[in-house]
Enzyme design. Structure first.
Site: not given
Length: 364
Positions: A42, A190, A254, A187, A15-16, A214, A247, A342, A160
């Protein structure tokens, strides 16, 4: 492969954001069939459509640009710690590292686990695969299985931010050698996910100059992935990596500014040629998720840019530009890269890893 039945897969953390990217990457895949979905308490017990629908507002919590595959909407979501594996060949996990530390060994006791979590990246018997870069590290899998008593195994993908960096360094390391690497990342938001994510109030009109842990991840993973397997263990690549990770207010992709000191001198044309000819072997294997090129060099002086370049080859290519000589570092070069965090940097990169392990006979 055409004659082989499709592997039955489960997606945990479905679900993520990253789990949803797995569903998109696996949709209509010629080698894989989504058989089971799992998530937290959940969502457990609901059909997937209900699990991603806010009960109060009716809003759908689907976060990918591509639509949700219709085939998964009516699949029941199982509790992640009670996932049934009797009819599963591979588990893809998209969960936080704390949960992965407990759940992934449960799955790996029976089946291969392709992970996006950092929980096991730094274990000495766990390979961190980047397709086309270090398939020889697969010898660790037998060691991992023997040591831990598992029928399956765990292999996490890299952070990533590490992905684009290593894709650009590997061809240079093989041809010219590397003394040292300096990198500053910009970066996308997301990369922080939605929970906890980055508050809009913090990122708008702003750059956040620190992402906890990181820099250490990128430095350690780069040396591990480019290391040499010797006597059943990975000897890290001998060059130092120093980076600053920030970020920025970009949705996906990125961007990294990279400075490399090469062991042997190279002309800029030789470097470009090296990138353009890289990864020919993986391109020849006929893997469904493999792009036509893993590294793409552009001569356009204002590229790469996230909005314009992150979706090249559906986000599976690292786009490189602005190659220049560097006068500070010995045999120095500097360039800018862009990698989709992603897609190649998470879910679709994990699917490509699974394809490669099947092609090599590592996954039956």
């Amino acid at each position: 492969m055409a004659a082989h039945p499709r592997r039955r897969v489960a997606v945990v953390g479905a679900t993520g954001v990253t789990g949803q990217q797995f569903l998109v990457s696996l949709n209509n895949h010629p080698w894989f069939e989504i058989k089971r979905l799992a998530a937290s308490e959940r969502s457990a017990g609901k059909k997937y459509k209900e699990a991603i629908t806010d009960s109060a507002s009716g809003a759908t919590r689907w976060f990918c640009d591509a639509p949700c595959p219709k085939e998964v909407l009516n699949i029941p979501v199982e509790h992640a710690d009670k996932l049934v594996l009797d009819d599963i060949d591979i588990v893809f996990t998209a969960i936080e590292s704390d949960a992965a530390k407990t759940l992934e060994p449960m799955y790996a006791a029976r089946v291969p686990v392709i992970s996006t979590a950092s929980a096991y990246r730094y274990e000495p018997d766990v390979p961190v695969f980047l397709p086309g870069v270090n398939i020889d590290h697969s010898a660790l899998i037998a060691i991992q299985q023997k040591k831990r008593g598992w029928k399956g195994f765990i292999t996490p993908g890299p952070n990533c931010t590490t992905v684009g960096l290593v894709f650009t360094l590997k061809p240079l390391y093989d041809r010219f050698g590397i003394n040292s690497v300096l990198m500053t990342s910009m970066q996308s938001i997301s990369g922080a996910g939605r929970s906890p994510g980055v508050l809009a109030y913090d990122i708008l009109d702003n750059i956040i100059p620190y992402i906890p842990k990181e820099e250490e991840k990128v430095q350690t993973e780069t040396q591990k992935i480019l290391g040499v397997l010797k006597d059943g263990a990975i000897v890290p690549a001998p060059f130092n990596v120093s980076c600053t990770c920030t970020r920025v207010n970009v949705l996906d992709g990125h961007t990294e500014c990279v400075f490399v000191s090469l062991k042997n001198p190279a002309t800029l044309d030789e470097v470009k040629q090296t990138w353009r000819e890289a990864y020919a072997e993986i391109r020849s294997l006929g893997l469904p998720s493999a792009p036509p090129e893993l590294t793409h060099y552009t001569e356009e002086p204002f590229r790469p840019q996230p909005r314009l370049d992150r979706n090249l080859h559906d986000g599976m290519a690292t786009v490189i530009g602005r190659l220049r000589a560097d006068g500070v570092l010995p045999n120095g070069i500097k360039y800018v890269l862009l990698s989709h965090n992603t897609k190649m940097g998470a879910s679709k990169g994990g699917v490509l890893t699974a394809e490669l392990l099947i092609k090599r006979g590592i996954i039956a």
